[in-house]
Each structure stands twice: as C-alpha cells, then as structure tokens.
Enzyme design. Sequence first.
Site, PDB file in Angstrom:
ATOM      1  N   ASP A 163      43.482  36.484  24.585  1.00 59.07           N
ATOM      2  CA  ASP A 163      43.989  35.504  25.548  1.00 59.07           C
ATOM      3  C   ASP A 163      45.331  34.970  25.052  1.00 59.07           C
ATOM      4  O   ASP A 163      45.437  34.523  23.905  1.00 59.07           O
ATOM      5  CB  ASP A 163      42.980  34.362  25.683  1.00 59.07           C
TER       6      ASP A 163
ATOM      7  N   LYS B  73      36.721  33.122  34.508  1.00 56.32           N
ATOM      8  CA  LYS B  73      37.781  32.191  34.904  1.00 56.32           C
ATOM      9  C   LYS B  73      38.167  31.297  33.731  1.00 56.32           C
ATOM     10  O   LYS B  73      37.353  31.012  32.864  1.00 56.32           O
ATOM     11  CB  LYS B  73      37.277  31.342  36.076  1.00 56.32           C
ATOM     12  N   GLY B  74      39.426  30.864  33.701  1.00 58.25           N
ATOM     13  CA  GLY B  74      39.860  29.966  32.641  1.00 58.25           C
ATOM     14  C   GLY B  74      39.109  28.645  32.677  1.00 58.25           C
ATOM     15  O   GLY B  74      38.843  28.097  33.744  1.00 58.25           O
ATOM     16  N   GLY B  75      38.743  28.146  31.509  1.00 58.88           N
ATOM     17  CA  GLY B  75      38.110  26.836  31.422  1.00 58.88           C
ATOM     18  C   GLY B  75      36.609  26.808  31.621  1.00 58.88           C
ATOM     19  O   GLY B  75      36.030  25.720  31.750  1.00 58.88           O
ATOM     20  N   VAL B  76      35.957  27.977  31.632  1.00 52.41           N
ATOM     21  CA  VAL B  76      34.505  28.003  31.866  1.00 52.41           C
ATOM     22  C   VAL B  76      33.707  28.148  30.570  1.00 52.41           C
ATOM     23  O   VAL B  76      32.476  28.157  30.596  1.00 52.41           O
ATOM     24  CB  VAL B  76      34.108  29.138  32.835  1.00 52.41           C
ATOM     25  N   GLY B  77      34.404  28.254  29.436  1.00 48.24           N
ATOM     26  CA  GLY B  77      33.699  28.352  28.162  1.00 48.24           C
ATOM     27  C   GLY B  77      33.598  29.752  27.600  1.00 48.24           C
ATOM     28  O   GLY B  77      32.682  30.045  26.829  1.00 48.24           O
ATOM     29  N   LYS B  78      34.551  30.638  27.966  1.00 47.56           N
ATOM     30  CA  LYS B  78      34.530  32.010  27.427  1.00 47.56           C
ATOM     31  C   LYS B  78      34.623  32.009  25.905  1.00 47.56           C
ATOM     32  O   LYS B  78      33.871  32.701  25.220  1.00 47.56           O
ATOM     33  CB  LYS B  78      35.697  32.832  27.990  1.00 47.56           C
TER      34      LYS B  78
END
Length: 379
Positions: free
Chosen positions: A44, A15-20
């Site tokens: 991305d 998910k976006g914003g989880v630290g990928k």
Amino acid sequence: LAGGAPRRFIFVGGKGGVGKTTTAASLAVRLAKSGRRTLVVSTDPAHSLGDALALTLRGEPTAVCLEGLSVGAGSLHAMEIDPTEVVEDFKKALSLDKLRGMLKDGQSGLGTGLLTALSKAGVDLESLVSLLELTPPGMDEAVALARLMQLLGDGKYGDFERVVIDTAPTGHTLRLLSFPQFLHGVIGTILSVSEQVTAFSPIPRFFGQMVGDDFQQQLRVSKASLERLMVVMASLTSVFEDRDATSFVVVTIPTHLAVTETRRMLKALKQANMSAQHLVINQCPFLGRGASGNDVQFAQAQSAVRRIVEETAACRASSKELPSGLSESEVDALAQTMDRLARQHSDARRQADTLQGEVGSDVRVYRAPVFGEELTGVL
C-alpha cells in the site's frame, strides 16, 4: 483462517479504512505463533503496517520479536515495499524514459524531416511516445508484487512458509488485474516499431547511421526488459490463479458504501479466476462478549435508558421530581442517542447478514467486534 489449508500466499484486500492492515498483521502473528516462518508485506503506498506492528520497516524483511517462540519454531518478518520507489527503479531498468526522450527530442540523428519520413512510411512513432507517457493501470501494485516475487526467489529469503500481503485499497487491486494486458500492448508496439524501422530503408546500414544506432539498440533493450518483466508477471499470475497455493481474504465493514465496494471486488476477482475464500467483516457494533455473540452490555444499557425514560414520563404526568437526577432535556438527549446507536446496530447487522448471504457457503465469513481501544504492537 491461520489453521486452514496450507496455502503459502495470503492476499488481504478491501476498501481503504476497513482494517486490512490490522487483519493482515494479526493473521501474520497468528501464523508465526502456530509455528510457520511468516513474512507480512505491505504494498500500500500509504503504509501503516509498521505503525500497526510498532516498528520501523523498510524494503527488505525485518525480524519481528514475538514472545513465547522457541528456537526453531515459527518466526515473523515484516517489510514495506514503496511502490513509488520501485516504479522509478522499474522505469530506469527498462530505460523507457530514455527511449521516450530520444523520440521526443529527436536525438540519435532523428531530425524533424526524418521523423516525418518515418511517419509517412507507416512507422507510428507518435503512438509509441504516447504509450510510453502513460501511467499504466495497476503498475505500482504490479511492480511492487513483482519485486516481492524476485525477493522470494532469492535464496536468502526463499524459505518463508507463509507470505501475507497487505495490499493497496480495492481500486489498486482491481487495476492490477489489467496490467499484464497493458504490458503486452507496450511490447507489441515496440516490436512493431522496431520491425518498421528496420524495413524502412533498402540500405539498412546507411539507414542505421541516419537513425542512430543508439535508438535501435534502445528499442531492443526496452523490449528485452519488458519481456523479462512479463516472465515475472506470468509467475505472479500463476500464483494468483493457484487456489492450492493462494488465498484471498477480503476485508470490509458493515456499511452500505463498504459493502457495495466489496461486492465489486468479489465479482472482479471471480471474473479473473481469483475467487476469494475468506471474508472478514470488521467493526461489527452488534457483537459483544455474550455467549450468543450479541452485545449484552448494549442490551443492558438500552434497558436502563428505557427505564429512565419511562420514569421520567411518569414523573411528568404526576408533576413529581425526576428520580434520576437528570433534567428532562438530558433524558431526551440520552434517549435520542440510544435510538441512534440502536439504528446503527440494526443497519450494520442487516448489511453483514445480506453480504454473508450473497457470498454463499464457498466463502468463510468472520465477524469482528468494535474493540475498546486501537490495537498496535505485538507480543
């Protein structure tokens, strides 16, 4: 994770914003420092890999300087592939826009009367126009990865031992899985229309002059270009499905929404025969520096606040002055804040424990704490 099985491709998603991006960049740095020639790539559309590495990146590998690496040891390169730019190049290469324009504008001798005649003869040109106007699911991610595969096939960039791919948010990754099916549909429709146009007239040469040689040639060019892309997509699919060569790292945080989306991604990957091998749970507030992995400092803060609250209650009962130097409203606010933080810690631990229990022993789970500052740049 960096010292595990010798898999060449490591996809990092979630998910976006989880630290990928932070996870992908950290993993790439660790691989390089362990002696691997490493490339980290972002597909991305909202690039932040360059920000994480504190570098300006472009569409080709850029060297990242790491301290302490000896000559001939590991190395790190990074790049950001712009999906929008690559998709535009893809469309131009396939000439789909030109084919669509011919159909819509009636060029190359395709007048309204002839279009009607073709339609009555069963040549479904309208469905081809509609299909070519679609934005196919997962197209941006698929074309960006296809560009990466072509780049790695180049002798100049083919010697990377590890390739870490920082993917777009979950939705893009899941739509990517359906892109090959869309391509098959486009190729099938173009082939069908091409055969129908060729069989439309008993005098092919005369009909070719009526329809326009450009249109028939454009059908052949678009079909051949799509078939070449299918070859690249087939190699990409084989990379996805090769558990010996490819590893999937799913990144999440311990919140209800993030965990729910992570479940969907894990399930979709498994159904596509691309099961994840690693799960990273970032921003775990209950983790600390204690030997047990618990946040000892938070426990100490809880104890201190509890003591202040108890002393304040005792002073209230005896009408004594508060020893802490705080007003009663300040003590109440402090207690409520600590209670809220304790609930957040408890909820986060419950989400992390539940997800880890669901994925089972086949998936390695890593938990990372909340860091005191944002991590950027490399050493």
